[in-house]
Design a protein around this motif. Sequence first.
Motif, mmCIF file in Angstrom:
data_model
loop_
_atom_site.group_PDB
_atom_site.id
_atom_site.type_symbol
_atom_site.label_atom_id
_atom_site.label_comp_id
_atom_site.label_asym_id
_atom_site.label_seq_id
_atom_site.Cartn_x
_atom_site.Cartn_y
_atom_site.Cartn_z
ATOM 1 N N VAL A 194 0.814 -1.223 0.000
ATOM 2 C CA VAL A 194 0.000 0.000 0.000
ATOM 3 C C VAL A 194 0.849 1.275 0.000
ATOM 4 O O VAL A 194 0.557 2.210 -0.753
ATOM 5 N N THR A 195 1.928 1.310 0.781
ATOM 6 C CA THR A 195 2.712 2.556 0.814
ATOM 7 C C THR A 195 3.417 2.781 -0.527
ATOM 8 O O THR A 195 3.472 3.917 -1.018
ATOM 9 N N GLY A 196 3.931 1.713 -1.120
ATOM 10 C CA GLY A 196 4.591 1.839 -2.429
ATOM 11 C C GLY A 196 3.619 2.292 -3.503
ATOM 12 O O GLY A 196 3.954 3.122 -4.361
ATOM 13 N N LEU A 197 2.402 1.755 -3.452
ATOM 14 C CA LEU A 197 1.388 2.142 -4.449
ATOM 15 C C LEU A 197 0.973 3.603 -4.256
ATOM 16 O O LEU A 197 0.785 4.337 -5.231
ATOM 17 N N LEU A 198 0.831 4.030 -3.017
ATOM 18 C CA LEU A 198 0.495 5.444 -2.760
ATOM 19 C C LEU A 198 1.597 6.352 -3.323
ATOM 20 O O LEU A 198 1.310 7.365 -3.978
ATOM 21 N N ALA A 199 2.854 5.970 -3.078
ATOM 22 C CA ALA A 199 3.980 6.772 -3.586
ATOM 23 C C ALA A 199 3.967 6.798 -5.111
ATOM 24 O O ALA A 199 4.233 7.835 -5.738
ATOM 25 N N GLU A 200 3.643 5.658 -5.718
ATOM 26 C CA GLU A 200 3.591 5.571 -7.185
ATOM 27 C C GLU A 200 2.495 6.476 -7.754
ATOM 28 O O GLU A 200 2.721 7.221 -8.723
ATOM 29 N N ILE A 201 1.312 6.443 -7.146
ATOM 30 C CA ILE A 201 0.210 7.298 -7.620
ATOM 31 C C ILE A 201 0.616 8.773 -7.505
ATOM 32 O O ILE A 201 0.404 9.576 -8.426
ATOM 33 N N ALA A 202 1.190 9.121 -6.352
ATOM 34 C CA ALA A 202 1.595 10.513 -6.130
ATOM 35 C C ALA A 202 2.618 10.948 -7.169
ATOM 36 O O ALA A 202 2.522 12.039 -7.753
ATOM 37 N N ASP A 203 3.584 10.079 -7.443
ATOM 38 C CA ASP A 203 4.653 10.407 -8.379
ATOM 39 C C ASP A 203 4.126 10.562 -9.811
ATOM 40 O O ASP A 203 4.562 11.421 -10.566
ATOM 41 N N ARG A 204 3.154 9.731 -10.165
ATOM 42 C CA ARG A 204 2.620 9.769 -11.539
ATOM 43 C C ARG A 204 1.630 10.914 -11.752
ATOM 44 O O ARG A 204 1.473 11.406 -12.865
ATOM 45 N N LEU A 205 0.925 11.324 -10.689
ATOM 46 C CA LEU A 205 -0.128 12.333 -10.869
ATOM 47 C C LEU A 205 0.290 13.723 -10.412
ATOM 48 O O LEU A 205 -0.149 14.727 -10.969
ATOM 49 N N ARG A 206 1.087 13.789 -9.351
ATOM 50 C CA ARG A 206 1.584 15.075 -8.851
ATOM 51 C C ARG A 206 0.467 16.092 -8.615
ATOM 52 O O ARG A 206 0.525 17.247 -9.053
ATOM 53 N N ILE A 207 -0.576 15.626 -7.950
ATOM 54 C CA ILE A 207 -1.681 16.478 -7.484
ATOM 55 C C ILE A 207 -1.991 16.033 -6.054
ATOM 56 O O ILE A 207 -1.623 14.922 -5.668
ATOM 57 N N PRO A 208 -2.665 16.872 -5.260
ATOM 58 C CA PRO A 208 -3.025 16.422 -3.906
ATOM 59 C C PRO A 208 -3.895 15.160 -3.959
ATOM 60 O O PRO A 208 -4.847 15.088 -4.742
#
Length: 271
Positions: free
Chosen positions: A52-66
Amino acid sequence: MPYTIGLRLGWLTDIHLNFVSLLKRVGFYAQLRQEKLDGLLLGGDIGEADTVTGLLAEIADRLRIPIYFVLGNHDFYRGSIETVREAVAREAAASRWLRWLTASAAIPLTASTALVGHDSWADGRLGNFFRSEVMLNDYVLIGEFLGSNKQERYARLNALGDEAAGFLDARVREALALHRNVIVLTHVPPFRESCWHEGRISNDDFLPHFACRAVGDRLAAIMAGHPDHTMTVLCGHTHSPGFARILDNLVVNTGGASYGEPSLQRVLELE
Ligand SMILES: [Fe+2]
Ligand SMILES: [Fe+2]
């Protein structure tokens, strides 16, 4: 001339990205970027304890929005509630984009609308827990439930529901003090009427494991006392979509989901 710019928020729930290949996840993120979103509302069941933490980081990195998110029961699978909460809190604290609502104050989105949220948990109090023979993977894959008997499970579910209700009570009151509308993001449907299963309301065997009465009772009581305010609840967990109007000023949208096929539930546009 004064003008307002609408805020575009994408709502996702139960994306279970641990069942989705990297190639397909990258395509999903590209699809989300095309929506020109200003932020993401991410209901729980994102992955499992080890992902879960890796996936959250991946989403954040790919989208770069809050990314305003809550966790779901699957996010604790093959781990424990305590250790996953610690890891997720650390990940969110270190991220520019991730905001875990379960550890956040009410968040102002616009002048009139604020966002609050909590992971929540089905609290066993709707339907008939003691007659139900439904045995969720939760009870064998999450540390806190391992080896527990039915009575102990019931007490644990009650406590998790009460924790969510107490937290949301405080956050919603904060939000309504300054805003006319509040959005509540949570994983578990808070009312029987919002606990959809294939177009119908879940039966008494499934309700104890799929809805949280403690949260629903609290939200309904608050909104009955705030007739000039509105509340929109966004939840998931059942994987069956539906809409319920609980009060004139309180509605619940339950998201649909299929394993391996993450999707955008809706884009909310706030003025
Ligand atoms: Fe799910
Ligand atoms: Fe779930």
